[in-house]
Design a protein around this motif. Structure first.
Motif, PDB file in Angstrom:
ATOM      1  N   TRP A  37     -25.765  17.120   9.805  1.00 15.15           N
ATOM      2  CA  TRP A  37     -25.612  17.891  11.046  1.00 15.15           C
ATOM      3  C   TRP A  37     -26.951  18.545  11.441  1.00 15.15           C
ATOM      4  N   GLN A  38     -27.657  19.106  10.404  1.00 11.74           N
ATOM      5  CA  GLN A  38     -28.961  19.705  10.679  1.00 11.74           C
ATOM      6  C   GLN A  38     -29.948  18.658  11.200  1.00 11.74           C
ATOM      7  N   ASN A  39     -29.941  17.476  10.557  1.00 16.20           N
ATOM      8  CA  ASN A  39     -30.847  16.404  11.014  1.00 16.20           C
ATOM      9  C   ASN A  39     -30.527  15.997  12.453  1.00 16.20           C
ATOM     10  N   THR A  40     -29.240  15.919  12.734  1.00 16.07           N
ATOM     11  CA  THR A  40     -28.838  15.560  14.102  1.00 16.07           C
ATOM     12  C   THR A  40     -29.301  16.616  15.097  1.00 16.07           C
ATOM     13  N   GLN A  41     -29.151  17.894  14.729  1.00 17.83           N
ATOM     14  CA  GLN A  41     -29.582  18.974  15.598  1.00 17.83           C
ATOM     15  C   GLN A  41     -31.095  18.923  15.827  1.00 17.83           C
ATOM     16  N   GLN A  42     -31.857  18.715  14.753  1.00 18.15           N
ATOM     17  CA  GLN A  42     -33.312  18.631  14.883  1.00 18.15           C
ATOM     18  C   GLN A  42     -33.726  17.428  15.734  1.00 18.15           C
ATOM     19  N   HIS A  43     -33.036  16.305  15.504  1.00 20.11           N
ATOM     20  CA  HIS A  43     -33.341  15.106  16.295  1.00 20.11           C
ATOM     21  C   HIS A  43     -33.045  15.348  17.779  1.00 20.11           C
ATOM     22  N   ASN A  44     -31.906  15.992  18.058  1.00 18.71           N
ATOM     23  CA  ASN A  44     -31.558  16.287  19.454  1.00 18.71           C
ATOM     24  C   ASN A  44     -32.569  17.251  20.080  1.00 18.71           C
ATOM     25  N   GLN A  45     -33.009  18.234  19.295  1.00 17.79           N
ATOM     26  CA  GLN A  45     -34.014  19.166  19.814  1.00 17.79           C
ATOM     27  C   GLN A  45     -35.340  18.450  20.084  1.00 17.79           C
ATOM     28  N   GLN A  46     -35.715  17.536  19.188  1.00 15.71           N
ATOM     29  CA  GLN A  46     -36.947  16.768  19.390  1.00 15.71           C
ATOM     30  C   GLN A  46     -36.832  15.889  20.629  1.00 15.71           C
ATOM     31  N   LEU A  47     -35.682  15.233  20.804  1.00 22.00           N
ATOM     32  CA  LEU A  47     -35.473  14.416  21.999  1.00 22.00           C
ATOM     33  C   LEU A  47     -35.529  15.273  23.265  1.00 22.00           C
ATOM     34  N   ALA A  48     -34.953  16.485  23.192  1.00 17.95           N
ATOM     35  CA  ALA A  48     -34.976  17.376  24.356  1.00 17.95           C
ATOM     36  C   ALA A  48     -36.403  17.780  24.702  1.00 17.95           C
ATOM     37  N   ARG A  49     -37.204  18.069  23.645  1.00 14.02           N
ATOM     38  CA  ARG A  49     -38.608  18.418  23.902  1.00 14.02           C
ATOM     39  C   ARG A  49     -39.377  17.241  24.491  1.00 14.02           C
ATOM     40  N   GLN A  50     -39.139  16.041  23.945  1.00 17.47           N
ATOM     41  CA  GLN A  50     -39.812  14.851  24.483  1.00 17.47           C
ATOM     42  C   GLN A  50     -39.406  14.600  25.935  1.00 17.47           C
ATOM     43  N   LEU A  51     -38.107  14.765  26.198  1.00 14.57           N
ATOM     44  CA  LEU A  51     -37.634  14.581  27.564  1.00 14.57           C
ATOM     45  C   LEU A  51     -38.254  15.607  28.511  1.00 14.57           C
ATOM     46  N   GLU A  52     -38.365  16.849  28.038  1.00 14.23           N
ATOM     47  CA  GLU A  52     -38.981  17.896  28.862  1.00 14.23           C
ATOM     48  C   GLU A  52     -40.455  17.588  29.120  1.00 14.23           C
ATOM     49  N   GLN A  53     -41.163  17.094  28.087  1.00 16.06           N
ATOM     50  CA  GLN A  53     -42.564  16.723  28.262  1.00 16.06           C
ATOM     51  C   GLN A  53     -42.709  15.567  29.245  1.00 16.06           C
ATOM     52  N   GLN A  54     -41.809  14.583  29.127  1.00 11.75           N
ATOM     53  CA  GLN A  54     -41.837  13.455  30.061  1.00 11.75           C
ATOM     54  C   GLN A  54     -41.586  13.920  31.492  1.00 11.75           C
ATOM     55  N   GLN A  55     -40.640  14.821  31.651  1.00 15.56           N
ATOM     56  CA  GLN A  55     -40.350  15.337  32.987  1.00 15.56           C
ATOM     57  C   GLN A  55     -41.556  16.083  33.556  1.00 15.56           C
ATOM     58  N   ARG A  56     -42.207  16.911  32.714  1.00 18.53           N
ATOM     59  CA  ARG A  56     -43.407  17.621  33.186  1.00 18.53           C
ATOM     60  C   ARG A  56     -44.508  16.639  33.549  1.00 18.53           C
ATOM     61  N   SER A  57     -44.672  15.609  32.703  1.00 15.62           N
ATOM     62  CA  SER A  57     -45.697  14.600  32.983  1.00 15.62           C
ATOM     63  C   SER A  57     -45.403  13.858  34.281  1.00 15.62           C
ATOM     64  N   GLN A  58     -44.130  13.499  34.487  1.00 15.35           N
ATOM     65  CA  GLN A  58     -43.756  12.811  35.720  1.00 15.35           C
ATOM     66  C   GLN A  58     -43.950  13.704  36.936  1.00 15.35           C
ATOM     67  N   GLN A  59     -43.592  14.977  36.801  1.00 13.59           N
ATOM     68  CA  GLN A  59     -43.798  15.899  37.912  1.00 13.59           C
ATOM     69  C   GLN A  59     -45.279  16.041  38.239  1.00 13.59           C
ATOM     70  N   LEU A  60     -46.128  16.092  37.191  1.00 10.14           N
ATOM     71  CA  LEU A  60     -47.574  16.179  37.416  1.00 10.14           C
ATOM     72  C   LEU A  60     -48.089  14.912  38.090  1.00 10.14           C
ATOM     73  N   GLN A  61     -47.596  13.755  37.620  1.00 12.82           N
ATOM     74  CA  GLN A  61     -48.009  12.494  38.237  1.00 12.82           C
ATOM     75  C   GLN A  61     -47.571  12.428  39.698  1.00 12.82           C
ATOM     76  N   LEU A  62     -46.329  12.847  39.956  1.00 13.40           N
ATOM     77  CA  LEU A  62     -45.834  12.836  41.334  1.00 13.40           C
ATOM     78  C   LEU A  62     -46.636  13.790  42.213  1.00 13.40           C
ATOM     79  N   LYS A  63     -47.033  14.939  41.648  1.00 13.65           N
ATOM     80  CA  LYS A  63     -47.853  15.887  42.404  1.00 13.65           C
ATOM     81  C   LYS A  63     -49.201  15.277  42.742  1.00 13.65           C
ATOM     82  N   ARG A  64     -49.810  14.603  41.774  1.00 19.30           N
ATOM     83  CA  ARG A  64     -51.100  13.953  42.012  1.00 19.30           C
ATOM     84  C   ARG A  64     -50.971  12.845  43.053  1.00 19.30           C
TER      85      ARG A  64
END
Length: 281
Positions: A37-64
């Motif tokens: 359960w802990q591993n699943t939680q950590q994996h989900n948190q890591q995926l959420a962070r990666q998704l957030e980074q991707q969204q920020r990167s896409q927003q920056l690209q779209l702004k450019r």
């Protein structure tokens, strides 16, 4: 007499030991499930962070991309304005194509932001190249136009009724009788007769000179100056832009003059040239 119920009932210590053994047997499973359960939680948190980074990167690209598109739109607007100005000002509708850079560059599918940036860069390069071409053409046409309107050509007394009373070069001074170099030409006429600029330019001198009397000078650029002397009335002021043929003064007899006339000079780099070269044939 012995109670049969009490005889068959298990003792409490044995019951507790049973549950303790059962709990000990299930503890590894619980620990395993908790770790999963802990591993699943950590994996989900890591995926959420990666998704957030991707969204920020896409927003920056779209702004450019938005900024690039805005800049490109401004460049294309300027390009169209320059082309339209050349067509309107110089009647070059048949010579200049107002077609914008290839619009199909942005209509094809793109594999990603990098591919899209490359497409925008190519379109921007086409825009700049065509813009530089139009700017160079506009500068050339403008210089030709300036050279045409500032080219000294015409008669300073356009209404006629005058005669050339003294030419350029050596002549006998009417006051001293000695031979002197006459730096211009003289036109005899009537008092108050209009005097016109022989080319477009900016008035650089309006004054009363001890020898020239009423004096007007016009700077035509590139070292060219025309001088109009002995005038009676000055119609322009220093710093004023005048068109070719515009009346700048009225003929008079001011300064060192023996009669009503205009003394006219053409100078190039402070050197007097024969004005007859610039008079109409």
């Amino acid at each position: 007499m012995t109670n049969p119920t009490l005889a068959v009932a298990p003792s409490r210590p044995l019951f507790h030991r049973f549950f303790m053994v059962l709990a000990l047997l299930q503890l590894p499973l619980a620990l395993y499930l908790y770790s999963q359960w802990q591993n699943t939680q950590q994996h989900n948190q890591q995926l959420a962070r990666q998704l957030e980074q991707q969204q920020r990167s896409q927003q920056l690209q779209l702004k450019r991309i938005g900024q690039r598109l805005g800049q490109l739109q401004a460049e294309l607007g300027q390009l169209t304005a320059v082309g339209q100005r050349l067509v309107n000002d110089y009647d070059l509708g048949d010579e200049i194509s107002l077609q914008r850079p290839d619009p199909n560059l942005l209509k094809r599918p793109f594999s990603g932001f990098a591919d899209l940036h490359q497409g925008l860069a190519r379109l921007s390069a086409q825009s700049r190249e065509q813009g530089m071409t139009l700017a160079a053409l506009e500068s050339l046409l403008l210089n030709l136009h300036i050279n045409e309107i500032t080219r000294i050509q015409g008669h300073p007394v356009p209404d006629g009724g005058v005669r050339l009373s003294s030419g350029f070069g050596q002549r006998r001074d009417p006051f001293t009788g000695r031979t002197r170099w006459h730096k211009g030409v003289d036109f005899s006429g009537k008092l108050g007769q209009p005097i016109a600029a022989t080319a477009a330019g900016v008035v650089s001198t309006v004054e009363h000179h001890p020898a020239f009397g009423g004096l007007v000078e016009i700077n035509h650029g590139q070292g060219w100056i025309t001088r109009y002397a002995h005038v009676d009335t000055k119609l322009v002021e220093v710093g004023e832009y005048v068109e070719k043929g515009q009346h700048i003064a009225l003929m008079g007899r001011t300064g060192r003059a023996t009669g009503v006339h205009l003394h006219y000079e053409v100078l190039k780099g402070n050197k007097q040239l024969d004005p007859a070269r610039f008079l109409p044939n």
